[in-house]
Design a protein around this motif. Structure first.
Motif, PDB file in Angstrom:
ATOM      1  N   SER A 253      46.187  12.942  24.742  1.00  0.00           N
ATOM      2  CA  SER A 253      45.127  13.256  25.658  1.00  0.00           C
ATOM      3  C   SER A 253      45.242  12.030  26.839  1.00  0.00           C
ATOM      4  CB  SER A 253      43.877  12.918  24.752  1.00  0.00           C
ATOM      5  OG  SER A 253      43.748  14.195  23.694  1.00  0.00           O
ATOM      6  N   ASN A 254      44.087  12.132  27.780  1.00  0.00           N
ATOM      7  CA  ASN A 254      44.012  11.095  28.637  1.00  0.00           C
ATOM      8  C   ASN A 254      42.841  10.976  29.110  1.00  0.00           C
ATOM      9  OD1 ASN A 254      43.402  13.152  30.824  1.00  0.00           O
ATOM     10  ND2 ASN A 254      45.807  13.894  30.578  1.00  0.00           N
ATOM     11  N   GLN A 255      42.404  10.060  29.905  1.00  0.00           N
ATOM     12  CA  GLN A 255      40.960   9.691  30.678  1.00  0.00           C
ATOM     13  C   GLN A 255      40.229  10.800  31.139  1.00  0.00           C
ATOM     14  OE1 GLN A 255      42.095   6.333  32.727  1.00  0.00           O
ATOM     15  NE2 GLN A 255      41.751   7.449  34.615  1.00  0.00           N
ATOM     16  N   ARG A 256      41.217  11.836  31.670  1.00  0.00           N
ATOM     17  CA  ARG A 256      40.524  13.000  32.325  1.00  0.00           C
ATOM     18  C   ARG A 256      40.070  13.997  31.165  1.00  0.00           C
ATOM     19  NH1 ARG A 256      44.539  11.793  35.491  1.00  0.00           N
ATOM     20  NH2 ARG A 256      46.000  13.392  34.538  1.00  0.00           N
ATOM     21  N   GLN A 257      41.040  14.196  30.240  1.00  0.00           N
ATOM     22  CA  GLN A 257      40.712  14.986  28.967  1.00  0.00           C
ATOM     23  C   GLN A 257      40.759  14.302  27.818  1.00  0.00           C
ATOM     24  OE1 GLN A 257      43.687  18.063  30.170  1.00  0.00           O
ATOM     25  NE2 GLN A 257      42.049  19.514  30.365  1.00  0.00           N
ATOM     26  N   PRO A 258      39.565  13.647  27.401  1.00  0.00           N
ATOM     27  CA  PRO A 258      39.895  12.585  26.180  1.00  0.00           C
ATOM     28  C   PRO A 258      39.931  13.705  24.951  1.00  0.00           C
ATOM     29  CG  PRO A 258      37.834  12.192  27.618  1.00  0.00           C
ATOM     30  CD  PRO A 258      38.266  13.487  28.132  1.00  0.00           C
ATOM     31  N   GLY A 259      40.510  13.018  24.000  1.00  0.00           N
ATOM     32  CA  GLY A 259      40.807  13.733  22.782  1.00  0.00           C
ATOM     33  C   GLY A 259      41.712  13.246  21.734  1.00  0.00           C
ATOM     34  N   PRO A 260      42.205  14.032  21.018  1.00  0.00           N
ATOM     35  CA  PRO A 260      43.250  13.476  19.868  1.00  0.00           C
ATOM     36  C   PRO A 260      44.503  12.830  20.498  1.00  0.00           C
ATOM     37  CG  PRO A 260      43.136  15.775  19.859  1.00  0.00           C
ATOM     38  CD  PRO A 260      42.198  15.262  20.766  1.00  0.00           C
TER      39      PRO A 260
ATOM     40  N   SER B 227      34.931   7.780  32.875  1.00  0.00           N
ATOM     41  CA  SER B 227      36.430   8.159  32.707  1.00  0.00           C
ATOM     42  C   SER B 227      37.102   7.052  32.354  1.00  0.00           C
ATOM     43  CB  SER B 227      36.777   8.788  34.060  1.00  0.00           C
ATOM     44  OG  SER B 227      36.639   8.100  35.131  1.00  0.00           O
ATOM     45  N   SER B 228      36.388   6.267  31.542  1.00  0.00           N
ATOM     46  CA  SER B 228      37.503   4.850  31.107  1.00  0.00           C
ATOM     47  C   SER B 228      38.054   5.240  29.870  1.00  0.00           C
ATOM     48  CB  SER B 228      36.387   3.791  30.682  1.00  0.00           C
ATOM     49  OG  SER B 228      37.066   2.713  30.197  1.00  0.00           O
ATOM     50  N   MET B 229      39.421   4.589  29.554  1.00  0.00           N
ATOM     51  CA  MET B 229      40.246   4.711  28.514  1.00  0.00           C
ATOM     52  C   MET B 229      40.850   3.584  28.197  1.00  0.00           C
ATOM     53  SD  MET B 229      43.455   7.413  28.464  1.00  0.00           S
ATOM     54  CE  MET B 229      44.855   7.198  27.049  1.00  0.00           C
ATOM     55  N   GLU B 230      40.735   2.826  27.151  1.00  0.00           N
ATOM     56  CA  GLU B 230      41.290   1.629  26.829  1.00  0.00           C
ATOM     57  C   GLU B 230      42.155   1.786  25.386  1.00  0.00           C
ATOM     58  OE1 GLU B 230      41.365  -0.968  28.739  1.00  0.00           O
ATOM     59  OE2 GLU B 230      40.162  -0.277  30.047  1.00  0.00           O
ATOM     60  N   PRO B 231      43.306   1.162  25.506  1.00  0.00           N
ATOM     61  CA  PRO B 231      44.008   1.216  23.995  1.00  0.00           C
ATOM     62  C   PRO B 231      43.475   0.345  22.881  1.00  0.00           C
ATOM     63  CG  PRO B 231      45.183  -0.171  25.728  1.00  0.00           C
ATOM     64  CD  PRO B 231      44.244   0.482  26.449  1.00  0.00           C
ATOM     65  N   VAL B 232      43.618   0.736  21.680  1.00  0.00           N
ATOM     66  CA  VAL B 232      42.871  -0.039  20.649  1.00  0.00           C
ATOM     67  C   VAL B 232      44.044  -0.069  19.563  1.00  0.00           C
ATOM     68  CG1 VAL B 232      41.110   0.210  18.872  1.00  0.00           C
ATOM     69  CG2 VAL B 232      40.557   1.129  21.198  1.00  0.00           C
ATOM     70  N   VAL B 233      44.345  -1.390  19.316  1.00  0.00           N
ATOM     71  CA  VAL B 233      45.226  -1.746  18.133  1.00  0.00           C
ATOM     72  C   VAL B 233      44.473  -2.113  17.030  1.00  0.00           C
ATOM     73  CG1 VAL B 233      47.131  -2.127  19.623  1.00  0.00           C
ATOM     74  CG2 VAL B 233      45.597  -3.982  18.942  1.00  0.00           C
ATOM     75  N   GLY B 234      45.200  -2.601  15.797  1.00  0.00           N
ATOM     76  CA  GLY B 234      44.383  -2.662  14.496  1.00  0.00           C
ATOM     77  C   GLY B 234      43.236  -3.623  14.589  1.00  0.00           C
ATOM     78  N   HIS B 235      43.562  -5.035  14.903  1.00  0.00           N
ATOM     79  CA  HIS B 235      42.548  -6.011  14.821  1.00  0.00           C
ATOM     80  C   HIS B 235      41.302  -5.508  15.662  1.00  0.00           C
ATOM     81  CE1 HIS B 235      44.462  -7.493  18.495  1.00  0.00           C
ATOM     82  NE2 HIS B 235      43.414  -7.918  18.893  1.00  0.00           N
ATOM     83  N   GLN B 236      41.316  -4.863  16.933  1.00  0.00           N
ATOM     84  CA  GLN B 236      40.515  -4.440  17.729  1.00  0.00           C
ATOM     85  C   GLN B 236      39.919  -3.293  17.065  1.00  0.00           C
ATOM     86  OE1 GLN B 236      42.949  -3.298  20.850  1.00  0.00           O
ATOM     87  NE2 GLN B 236      42.274  -5.078  22.229  1.00  0.00           N
TER      88      GLN B 236
END
Length: 351
Positions: free
Chosen positions: A253-260, A302-311
């Motif tokens: 997915s991407n910020q224009r089409q959020p999803g899995p 239309s925001s999209m931010e990566p999320v890792v474990g501690h976040q």
């Protein structure tokens, strides 16, 4: 694991291989814990943030030295980034689970004026970690660093395809670096569509690595329309140049089409697209199925931010979240509101 089992069932080919694609981020020191997650009821559709906050840093000690995918199920490759120090620790601790580890260390670049290729990233090589990994008493996974071609323009790639000396120079840069540090092979990632024009270059790299008794793993885009590898070219490269194909079945997915991040039906389709008719059982073991250990936080508009474990753990601690299990995708999503803005997080869970 559920993704892998589902794909094996749908394709009807055993074994189907997987690759562990992860930032390997974790938010707290690891500690031993008895009882695996299934027996303790932690793998379920109804996800509770409290359980994740409590258990995220624990692991089942006996399972740390047990490989759930045996040799017949093919290799398991883990990517490790230099900016996530915990990745090195986890690779050593769970070394028995991996047959290959790929530190993300190198960048292959091109100087247009001088018409020469050069290598950056040697300073990232962690020699102490390599020594610890290679001289462990337990299973020692192969070290196959990733070499990413960065900054190459369309014109640069055209020169590469047309210039045999340049192709040989790039291949030599990779093979020589592997020899210098006694690596077991290399992962190559480039930004060009994999077609007949790039095939000769890939064969050159494969020949250089194989001549030095090294493995060649090629990062391969998934089925997202443009840029996917055709089954005919996959067959040719699999038979002549490439040992394994690291299939990028993530970031769907991407910020224009959020999803899995990696819906199981799409991952299945991406594998099936590669396998030529009548060659599936023979070539399936060359495909490494990408599985992300990170997620994304989507917010309006239309925001999209990566999320890792501690976040992810911090997010659960800070906000009141609601989780939802998507059976079609085989993924969880979480929903919360911060400063009046609605957020949806897609992040891999035990389920």
């Amino acid at each position: 694991r559920q993704h892998t089992f589902a794909i094996t069932s749908l394709i009807g080919i055993t074994p189907t291989l997987l690759v562990l694609m992860t930032t390997l981020a974790i938010g707290a020191p690891l500690s031993g814990k008895t009882g695996d997650v299934r027996k303790r009821g932690l793998v379920k559709e109804t996800m509770t943030p409290a359980a994740i906050i409590k258990e995220h840093a624990n692991y089942h000690a006996p399972s740390a030295v047990t490989r759930n995918f045996d040799k017949q199920a093919g290799p398991t490759l883990a990517y490790i980034t230099p900016w996530s120090g915990k990745g090195y620790e986890i690779a050593k601790l769970f070394r028995n689970k991996f047959t290959m580890v790929a530190p993300v260390w190198y960048q292959l670049k091109y100087n247009t004026k001088q018409e020469t290729a050069f290598l950056e990233g040697s300073h990232n090589v962690d020699t102490k970690w390599l020594h610890d990994l290679k001289h462990s008493a337990n299973n020692t996974p192969h070290v196959v660093p990733r070499f990413a071609m960065e900054g190459w323009t369309q014109a640069d790639y055209t020169r590469l395809f047309q210039n045999q000396k340049l192709r040989l120079d790039v291949a030599k840069l990779i093979a020589d670096e592997c020899e210098r540090h006694n690596f077991d092979g290399a992962v190559l990632e480039h930004g060009y569509v994999i077609n007949v024009h790039v095939a000769e270059f890939l064969r050159t790299v494969g020949s250089a690595l194989h001549a030095a008794d090294k493995q060649f793993i090629l990062v391969t885009p998934p089925d997202k329309g443009q840029g996917a590898l055709s089954s005919d070219l996959f067959l040719e490269l699999a038979d002549t140049a490439v040992d394994y194909f690291s299939l990028m079945t993530y970031d769907f997915s991407n910020q224009r089409q959020p999803g899995p991040n990696s819906p199981v039906s799409w991952a299945t389709q991406s594998v099936l697209q590669l396998l030529p008719p009548d060659h599936g059982a023979r070539l399936a073991p060359k495909i490494l199925l990408g599985m992300n250990f990170y997620g994304y936080d989507y917010s309006e508009p239309s925001s999209m931010e990566p999320v890792v474990g501690h976040q992810f753990v911090q997010l659960l601690q800070k906000h009141k979240v609601k989780s939802q299990w998507h059976r079609d995708f085989k993924e969880h999503s979480l929903h919360y509101t911060a400063s009046g803005i609605r957020h949806t997080v897609w992040y891999p869970t035990l389920k």
